[in-house]
Design a protein around this motif. Sequence first.
Motif, short mmCIF file in Angstrom:
data_model
loop_
_atom_site.label_atom_id
_atom_site.label_comp_id
_atom_site.label_asym_id
_atom_site.label_seq_id
_atom_site.Cartn_x
_atom_site.Cartn_y
_atom_site.Cartn_z
N MET A 232 3.09 15.41 -57.49
CA MET A 232 3.34 16.83 -57.32
C MET A 232 2.96 17.26 -55.90
N ASP A 233 3.76 18.14 -55.34
CA ASP A 233 3.48 18.72 -54.02
C ASP A 233 3.82 20.20 -54.10
N LYS A 234 2.78 21.04 -54.05
CA LYS A 234 3.00 22.49 -54.07
C LYS A 234 2.49 23.07 -52.76
N GLY A 235 3.35 23.07 -51.73
CA GLY A 235 3.01 23.66 -50.45
C GLY A 235 2.49 22.70 -49.40
N THR A 236 2.25 21.43 -49.77
CA THR A 236 1.70 20.49 -48.80
C THR A 236 2.71 20.13 -47.71
N LEU A 237 3.94 19.86 -48.10
CA LEU A 237 4.96 19.56 -47.09
C LEU A 237 5.18 20.78 -46.19
N ASP A 238 5.08 21.97 -46.74
CA ASP A 238 5.19 23.19 -45.93
C ASP A 238 4.13 23.19 -44.83
N ALA A 239 2.88 22.95 -45.22
CA ALA A 239 1.79 22.98 -44.25
C ALA A 239 1.95 21.88 -43.21
N ILE A 240 2.36 20.70 -43.64
CA ILE A 240 2.58 19.59 -42.71
C ILE A 240 3.64 19.96 -41.69
N GLY A 241 4.69 20.62 -42.14
CA GLY A 241 5.76 21.01 -41.23
C GLY A 241 5.35 22.04 -40.21
N LEU A 242 4.25 22.76 -40.45
CA LEU A 242 3.77 23.78 -39.52
C LEU A 242 2.82 23.23 -38.47
N HIS A 243 2.51 21.96 -38.57
CA HIS A 243 1.70 21.32 -37.53
C HIS A 243 2.50 21.30 -36.23
N PRO A 244 1.84 21.38 -35.07
CA PRO A 244 2.58 21.30 -33.80
C PRO A 244 3.48 20.07 -33.69
N ASP A 245 3.10 18.98 -34.35
CA ASP A 245 3.94 17.78 -34.39
C ASP A 245 4.64 17.66 -35.73
N GLY A 246 5.07 18.81 -36.28
CA GLY A 246 5.64 18.87 -37.61
C GLY A 246 6.74 17.87 -37.91
N VAL A 261 4.88 7.00 -55.21
CA VAL A 261 5.66 7.24 -56.43
C VAL A 261 6.15 5.90 -56.97
N ALA A 262 5.82 5.61 -58.22
CA ALA A 262 6.23 4.35 -58.84
C ALA A 262 7.74 4.35 -59.08
N SER A 263 8.31 3.18 -59.13
CA SER A 263 9.74 3.05 -59.43
C SER A 263 10.04 3.69 -60.78
N GLY A 264 11.06 4.52 -60.81
CA GLY A 264 11.39 5.25 -62.03
C GLY A 264 10.61 6.52 -62.20
N GLY A 265 9.64 6.77 -61.30
CA GLY A 265 8.86 8.00 -61.35
C GLY A 265 9.55 9.12 -60.60
N ILE A 266 8.92 10.27 -60.57
CA ILE A 266 9.54 11.42 -59.92
C ILE A 266 8.56 12.11 -58.97
N LEU A 267 9.13 12.72 -57.96
CA LEU A 267 8.41 13.55 -57.00
C LEU A 267 8.89 14.98 -57.18
N VAL A 268 7.97 15.89 -57.41
CA VAL A 268 8.32 17.31 -57.59
C VAL A 268 7.71 18.10 -56.44
N ILE A 269 8.57 18.69 -55.61
CA ILE A 269 8.13 19.45 -54.45
C ILE A 269 8.41 20.93 -54.67
N THR A 270 7.40 21.76 -54.47
CA THR A 270 7.57 23.20 -54.49
C THR A 270 7.32 23.72 -53.08
N SER A 271 8.29 24.44 -52.54
CA SER A 271 8.23 24.87 -51.15
C SER A 271 8.63 26.33 -51.02
N CYS A 272 7.97 27.02 -50.10
CA CYS A 272 8.41 28.37 -49.74
C CYS A 272 8.93 28.39 -48.31
N ASN A 273 9.07 27.22 -47.72
CA ASN A 273 9.55 27.13 -46.35
C ASN A 273 10.87 26.37 -46.24
N SER A 274 11.30 25.76 -47.33
CA SER A 274 12.57 25.02 -47.35
C SER A 274 13.33 25.38 -48.61
#
Length: 341
Positions: A232-246, A261-274
Motif C-alpha cells: 500500500m502507498d497512500k501519499g508516499t509517491l506524492d512526497a517522493i515526487g516533490l523532492h528537488p530530485d523528484g 511486491v510478490a509475483s501475483g501480488g498487487i500494489l495499491v497507490i493512492t495519490s492526490c498529485n497524479s
Amino acid sequence: MAGIRLPPEDSELSLQQSRAAVGDLVSDDERSVAADSWSIKSDYGSTLDDEQRQTDAAEALSAANLRAPSDYSSDKEEADAEEAAHSMLGLQSYWNAAYADELTNFREHGHSGEVWFGADVMEVVASWTKSLCINISQGLLPDHVDDVRSEPVEQGDKYLSTWSVLDIGTGNGLLLQELAKQGFSDLTGSDYSEGAIQLAQNLADRDGFPNIKFLVDDVLETKLERQFQLVMDKGTLDAIGLHPDGPVKRMMYWDSVSKLVASGGILVITSCNSTKDELVREVESFNQRRIGVSQDPEISKDQEAGRDPPFRFLSHVRTYPTFMFGGSEGSRVATVAFLRT
C-alpha cells in the motif's frame, strides 16, 4: 485533475511577519513559504505557536542546505511560492519535524494526528482493497479492469488472512489499523521517519492492534528482504515526487517497489498529485525501461521471465467525487491497483 494537498491556510502569515522571524537565512519567498507550510495541522491543531513554527521552518531550510539569497537571481527570487512549498514536503527533515510535533501532541493530549487525504478516503481505500483482494483470492479477476466487485463476501476473513501487507510511508499507521478492521492480519508498516514509527506503534498499542509490526525503512533504499502480496502507498509517491530530485527519486521508487511486491501480488497507490491515467503512464514507462534492460542478448533462459512487464494496470476506485476542468474530468484523489506479473 488531482492536485497536491497543501497544509491548511488558517495559520497563514504575512511576508513581513516571516521576515522578522526567519532573518537572513533564506530568500523572502522561502521565508513566507516555510512559515505557511511548516505545520501539518489536524483537527486539533499544532502544539507549536506561529512564532515557533517560523523558527523551526528556518532551521529546516538551513539544514536542507538551501542557498542564501545572494545565490539566487531575481528570476529565481520571483519563482512560484507553491513550488517552493512542494519541495519542502519532499524533504525528510520536514517529515521528521512534523512527526515530532504529532508525537508530542499524542503524548500530551492523546491525539492521533493527521489522516492524510482524510478519514473518508482512508476508509474507501481499505474497503475497496479488501474487495479486490477477496476477488483475486477467489480467482475472480474481472474481465474489465474497472469492474471490482464490492459486495460483502461470506467468510472473507479466511481469504484476507493469507495476504501479507506492507504499507510504505505508513506515517501514523492508521491505514493499517483500518485494514486490520477489514480482516487483514499480517500487517507491516515502514517509514523513514523514526518519529512516525514511534507514533504509529504507540497508536496501535493504544487502539488494540499490538500485532501490527512497524519498522524504520526508506523505501528508496529498502533493507527489507521479504516480499509482500499487498503493498500500500497512500501519499508516499506524492512526497517522493516533490523532492528537488523528484524524477530520479520516482524511478528509484519503482525499482524498489517492484522488488517488494510478490509475483501475483498487487500494489495499491493512492495519490492526490497524479491522476489514474498519469499513474498508468508512469508504470508503462517503468515497464518499458525494465523490458529494455532485460532484452540483453546474453540473458539466460531462466531470466526470460524478466522480459514480461513487471506491472499491469488492474483497477481503480471509481467512487470518488469528480469535477470537470478544461474539458477533462478528474478528482482530487486517485487510487489505482497494479498487478505484479
